[in-house]
Enzyme design. Structure first.
Site, PDB file in Angstrom:
ATOM      1  N   GLU A 115      38.712  36.023  -6.236  1.00 33.85           N
ATOM      2  CA  GLU A 115      39.433  35.674  -4.784  1.00 33.85           C
ATOM      3  C   GLU A 115      40.779  35.311  -4.721  1.00 33.85           C
ATOM      4  OE1 GLU A 115      37.453  35.293  -1.994  1.00 33.85           O
ATOM      5  OE2 GLU A 115      35.854  36.146  -3.191  1.00 33.85           O
ATOM      6  N   SER A 165     -10.511  38.399  26.508  1.00 37.82           N
ATOM      7  CA  SER A 165     -10.546  38.319  28.010  1.00 37.82           C
ATOM      8  C   SER A 165      -9.542  37.708  28.678  1.00 37.82           C
ATOM      9  CB  SER A 165     -11.794  37.517  28.567  1.00 37.82           C
ATOM     10  OG  SER A 165     -12.948  38.552  28.145  1.00 37.82           O
TER      11      SER A 165
END
Length: 728
Positions: A67, A337
């Site tokens: 970094e 249903s």
């Protein structure tokens, strides 16, 4: 000169927060809809701060190699990175620029946003310079290592060391530390388990950089082997263990779809306000727990999803008892249903009204399944039923036949439009991912079984679909996140409700609601106080004798709720008494308890009182003719005149005249005296002495001075006039 003064003022006024306050600011908090009641605090669970001397030197060097190799000599900023960002901001190019560890610390832990603009870089500049002046390099590196996110829910290098290698940070080797260093820029993209090739390539570059800086010998580099990394385990990250944890999970999934990263969600210090109402949620959880008390909850599973049809906001959500376990609210199951209202909506769109009649015989075969008869539950039969009546009685043969008549693909289009379901499954059970929704998983075809719930849906789909009926055909997709702000209160996202999309004619939605308004009463789940509600039950059989799934879905204009019950393995579902569970059973009880509780005290809303669409453009059956009922045989009674009970008039009855005087006995005052045919006219009483007392009552009929009886007894009452014939 003025610019220099401005710079000096801004620099002097810039405050650098303490490391403790930075850590607190990183905690994301999730709230109920009121914005004050917390559901969860995220990102602060898997975090352990350690001093720099408890981080191995190899680990420190690996991070610096990846970094910021000049960390100990730079002024805390990268001038070239800032210039590059400024130039690109002006020219419209990429605004990404190189940053030092100090700048990363400022950006991720203090500013908490990834905005790549010149203004953001300018702010970052002042904070980084002041931070570098106020703290030592060691302090800055220590704070950076304790706040950086390494993926897998690990914040800080100590948590990362234990998460990936099960060792403390003090024992990290150069090889292990290089694995962690690769993760800093993009934890998700370079996780060794999900992207081993990319992770190992970058791992090698970090080791090479360490050699270049003299932090690793060439010999050790040559002998380096990629270390064994622990398997990836989903972290809880502060997500609650109870049902509310699934609400948090839904909210985070929604935000990820909008582009939020896990770094932001778990460590961005966000305030996430959900749509879930605390009172409604408590009622939902209580409804499930109360109804299911004494039931086999080791086997039975439940879900309840409630949305506001007017906005699409999820008002209550119960996906199961385990906040980090299976979420049954988004689990695919056959609806049975409870899918029939969409079939009716498709018929209405084509001009087939709720009063149209179709064959609902107990068992029927159809051209698309000639060898497998469709049967009605319980052997119910109605050879010429209106679609409204067939809906209430949940006749499979009627709605399978109607789906065949309309075309299954047409019905599928209606369901997708009403629910907002995708064309292919994108989430849920692994076996469904990538498959066409509402279709056969092997062939991707659709048959008429769609109309009786053959293809899978999710409870959240049903809640949204029925909400579309409730809102007059306007679909509003369900959502969980109402508002997101950052740690400083800046609003990043706000959703106050959706205008929605008109996906079906309002008259169609009206008539579907009309047809569903009596189902709850028929199913013995009417709401308290006579509150009007439209609903539908659903049951799916695991065999001819058992059920595997059961549903109850229903709505008022302001609340739509779907309840599902089943098992993990599609096993038969029975209650504590050993009885088969139907939609109107335990699911219906949970649904009713929830609806009654949430709507208590709310104004009663009206449902449609009449259908809007008339006629039948399809293949109807004639209205049945009234059946002739055989009349009973007359029964003799003790009364003089028998009661006539046949529809054919009886033969005339010859009157009886015993004394032959021409007057029938039943009209003759003296039926055995031919000289008397009627009641005699009464004779006026005789009063010889004119004292007002008839002779037959007067003790002295010839003496007008003595009108009454002797001895002080009261005079007799006046005689009552005789009643005329036929008046008594």
């Amino acid at each position: 000169m003025l610019f220099c003064v401005f710079i000096g003022v801004v620099y002097a006024s810039t405050e650098v927060p303490s490391p403790d306050s930075i850590t607190n600011a990183q905690t994301t908090v999730v709230y109920y809809a009121d914005g004050t009641t917390e559901i969860a605090r995220l990102g602060d669970e898997n975090r352990t701060n350690v001093p720099l001397d408890q981080v191995s030197e190899a680990a420190q060097n690996a991070i610096l190699a990846a970094e910021n190799r000049d960390f100990y000599t730079d002024p805390g900023i990268s001038a070239t990175g800032i210039v590059r960002a400024a130039w690109n901001n002006l020219t419209g190019g990429s605004t990404q620029g190189g940053s030092t560890i100090t700048q990363q610390y400022v950006k991720n832990a203090i500013l908490q946003n990834s905005e790549q603009t010149f203004s953001r870089k300018f702010q970052e500049l002042f904070l980084a310079i002041k931070l570098d002046n106020n703290y030592s390099k060691e302090q800055i590196l220590e704070n950076y290592l304790n706040t950086i996110y390494f993926g897998r829910g690990a914040y800080g290098i100590e948590s990362a060391a234990t998460t990936y290698f099960d060792v403390p940070a003090a024992e990290l080797t150069a090889q292990q530390a290089a694995v962690l260093a690769v993760l800093i820029r993009s934890p998700g993209a370079y996780d060794p388990e999900t992207n081993p090739e990319g992770a190992q390539d970058r791992w090698g570059l970090v080791l090479d950089a360490m050699v270049g800086e003299g932090w690793l010998s060439a010999e050790e580099r040559a002998l380096s082997q990629y270390p064994v990394v622990l398997p990836k385990v989903a972290p809880s990250m502060g997500i609650p263990a109870g049902p509310e944890g699934l609400i948090v999970g839904r909210a985070l999934t929604e935000l990820r779809a909008k582009g939020y990263t896990d770094d932001q969600l778990y460590g961005g210090g966000l305030k996430i306000v959900t749509t879930v109402d605390k009172r409604s949620q408590d009622i939902a959880v209580n409804a499930v727990n109360t109804v299911m008390e004494g039931e086999d909850r080791a086997v039975l599973r439940e879900a309840l999803v409630a949305v506001d049809p007017r906005t699409g906001a999820v008002q209550a959500y119960y996906g199961g008892p385990n906040g980090t376990g299976t979420d049954y609210g988004v689990n695919q199951r056959q609806p049975g249903s409870s899918v029939k209202p969409y079939v009716l909506a498709t018929a209405l769109e084509q001009g087939i009204s709720v009063t149209a009649r179709r064959d609902g015989s107990a068992s029927k075969t159809f051209p698309d399944r000639p060898d497998k008869p469709v049967r009605n539950s319980g052997g119910a039969s109605c050879p010429s039923c209106t679609l409204e009546e067939a809906m209430k009685r949940s006749l499979n043969t009627t709605y399978y036949g109607l789906t065949y008549e309309l075309g299954p693909e047409k019905v599928r289009e209606t369901i997708l439009a009403a629910t907002g379901m995708p064309e292919t499954w994108e989430s849920g059970n692994d076996q469904f991912i990538g498959n066409r929704t509402l279709a056969d998983p092997q062939s991707a075809g659709v048959d008429s079984g769609l109309g009786i719930g053959q293809y899978d849906m999710r409870p959240i789909d049903q809640a949204v679909g029925f909400a579309t009926f409730a809102s007059g055909g306007i679909r509003r997709d369900a959502y969980f996140v109402a508002k997101v702000t950052d740690s400083e209160g800046t609003v990043l996202l706000e959703n106050t409700g959706q205008a929605g999309e008109q996906v079906m004619d309002a008259r169609v939605a009206n008539d579907v609601t009309y047809a569903l308004r009596d189902v709850a009463t028929y199913s013995k789940r009417a709401l308290d106080g006579g509150r009007e509600v439209a609903s539908k039950t659903g049951t799916v059989g695991s065999s001819d004798e058992e059920n595997a799934d059961a549903w109850m879905v229903g709505y008022t204009p302001s609340l739509s709720a779907a309840v599902w019950m089943g098992t993990d393995r599609y096993e038969p579902i029975r209650n504590a008494q050993g009885r088969i569970i139907y939609g109107s059973g335990l699911p219906g009880a949970i649904w009713k308890t929830f609806m009654d509780g949430v709507l208590e005290g709310a104004a009663k809303e009206k449902l449609p009182t009449a259908p809007s669409i008339k006629g039948d453009t399809g293949e109807g059956v004639p209205e049945p003719t009234p059946e002739q009922t055989a009349e009973p045989t007359p029964t003799a009674t003790a009364t003089p005149t028998p009661t006539v009970t046949t529809t054919t008039p009886p033969a005339p009855r010859t009157p009886v005249d015993t004394d032959g005087d021409g007057t029938p006995d039943d009209q003759d005052f003296a039926p055995r005296d031919p000289s008397v045919t009627a009641r005699p006219t009464p004779v006026a009483p005789v009063d010889t002495d004119g004292d007002g007392t008839p002779d037959d009552r007067d003790p002295a009929p010839n003496d007008p001075s003595i009108p009454g009886r002797q001895g002080g007894l009261p005079a007799p009452a006046e005689p009552v006039a005789p009643v005329a014939p036929g008046n008594g």
